[in-house]
Design a protein around this motif. Structure first.
Motif, short mmCIF file in Angstrom:
data_model
loop_
_atom_site.label_atom_id
_atom_site.label_comp_id
_atom_site.label_asym_id
_atom_site.label_seq_id
_atom_site.Cartn_x
_atom_site.Cartn_y
_atom_site.Cartn_z
N THR A 1 -3.89 10.75 -6.73
CA THR A 1 -3.41 9.74 -5.63
C THR A 1 -2.79 8.33 -6.39
O THR A 1 -1.87 7.90 -5.55
CB THR A 1 -4.28 9.43 -4.59
OG1 THR A 1 -4.72 11.03 -4.23
CG2 THR A 1 -3.89 8.85 -3.32
N ILE A 2 -3.60 7.80 -6.95
CA ILE A 2 -3.14 6.43 -7.62
C ILE A 2 -1.79 6.45 -8.32
O ILE A 2 -1.06 5.85 -8.10
CB ILE A 2 -4.29 6.00 -8.56
CG1 ILE A 2 -5.47 5.54 -7.71
CG2 ILE A 2 -3.64 4.60 -9.35
CD1 ILE A 2 -6.67 5.24 -8.35
N ALA A 3 -1.62 7.82 -9.07
CA ALA A 3 -0.55 7.92 -10.06
C ALA A 3 0.71 8.02 -9.02
O ALA A 3 1.87 7.42 -9.09
CB ALA A 3 -0.35 9.10 -10.89
N LYS A 4 0.46 8.67 -7.75
CA LYS A 4 1.62 8.95 -6.87
C LYS A 4 2.07 7.62 -6.22
O LYS A 4 3.29 7.29 -6.05
CB LYS A 4 1.13 9.94 -5.59
CG LYS A 4 1.25 11.34 -6.09
CD LYS A 4 0.74 12.17 -4.72
CE LYS A 4 0.29 13.68 -5.38
NZ LYS A 4 -0.24 14.29 -4.24
N ILE A 5 0.98 6.98 -5.72
CA ILE A 5 1.42 5.50 -5.26
C ILE A 5 2.23 4.46 -6.24
O ILE A 5 2.97 3.86 -5.84
CB ILE A 5 0.04 4.86 -4.75
CG1 ILE A 5 -0.50 5.68 -3.38
CG2 ILE A 5 0.24 3.52 -4.20
CD1 ILE A 5 -2.02 5.15 -3.23
N LEU A 6 1.72 4.73 -7.40
CA LEU A 6 2.30 3.70 -8.30
C LEU A 6 3.57 4.30 -8.61
O LEU A 6 4.59 3.39 -8.81
CB LEU A 6 1.41 3.74 -9.77
CG LEU A 6 0.21 2.89 -9.65
CD1 LEU A 6 -0.62 3.11 -10.71
CD2 LEU A 6 0.26 1.45 -9.41
N PHE A 7 3.74 5.47 -8.52
CA PHE A 7 5.11 6.09 -9.10
C PHE A 7 6.17 5.67 -7.94
O PHE A 7 7.33 5.16 -8.08
CB PHE A 7 5.15 7.50 -8.96
CG PHE A 7 6.46 8.08 -9.52
CD1 PHE A 7 7.13 8.05 -10.51
CD2 PHE A 7 7.36 8.73 -8.68
CE1 PHE A 7 8.33 8.54 -11.04
CE2 PHE A 7 8.57 9.51 -8.99
CZ PHE A 7 9.02 9.19 -10.22
N VAL A 8 5.69 5.61 -6.51
CA VAL A 8 6.63 5.26 -5.47
C VAL A 8 6.96 3.76 -5.53
O VAL A 8 8.04 3.43 -5.20
CB VAL A 8 5.75 5.72 -4.09
CG1 VAL A 8 6.62 5.08 -2.93
CG2 VAL A 8 5.95 7.25 -3.91
N VAL A 9 5.86 3.22 -5.82
CA VAL A 9 6.22 1.86 -6.00
C VAL A 9 7.22 1.21 -7.07
O VAL A 9 7.95 0.59 -6.87
CB VAL A 9 4.96 0.77 -6.33
CG1 VAL A 9 4.95 -0.59 -6.62
CG2 VAL A 9 3.85 0.76 -4.94
#
Length: 55
Positions: free
Chosen positions: A29-37
């Motif tokens: 989940t953290i990886a997904k959020i950072l990728f979107v940012v």
């Protein structure tokens, strides 16, 4: 930013292989959020970089 997303993705994959489901889900989940940012900032950078000189 992208390197952090890739780091958390690797952590999630390793945790999933070792059987740590909760940790793997959180890291993914953290990886997904950072990728979107990263994508949002990248697109903003492209748009701002294309602006011509002020007249």
């Amino acid at each position: 930013m992208l390197s952090w997303a890739l780091t958390f993705l690797v952590i999630a994959l390793i945790a999933a292989v070792l059987g740590f489901g909760g940790l793997a889900g959180t890291a993914a989940t953290i990886a997904k959020i950072l990728f979107v940012v990263f994508l949002v900032l990248f697109i903003i950078g492209l748009i701002m970089g294309r602006r011509g000189p002020a007249v």
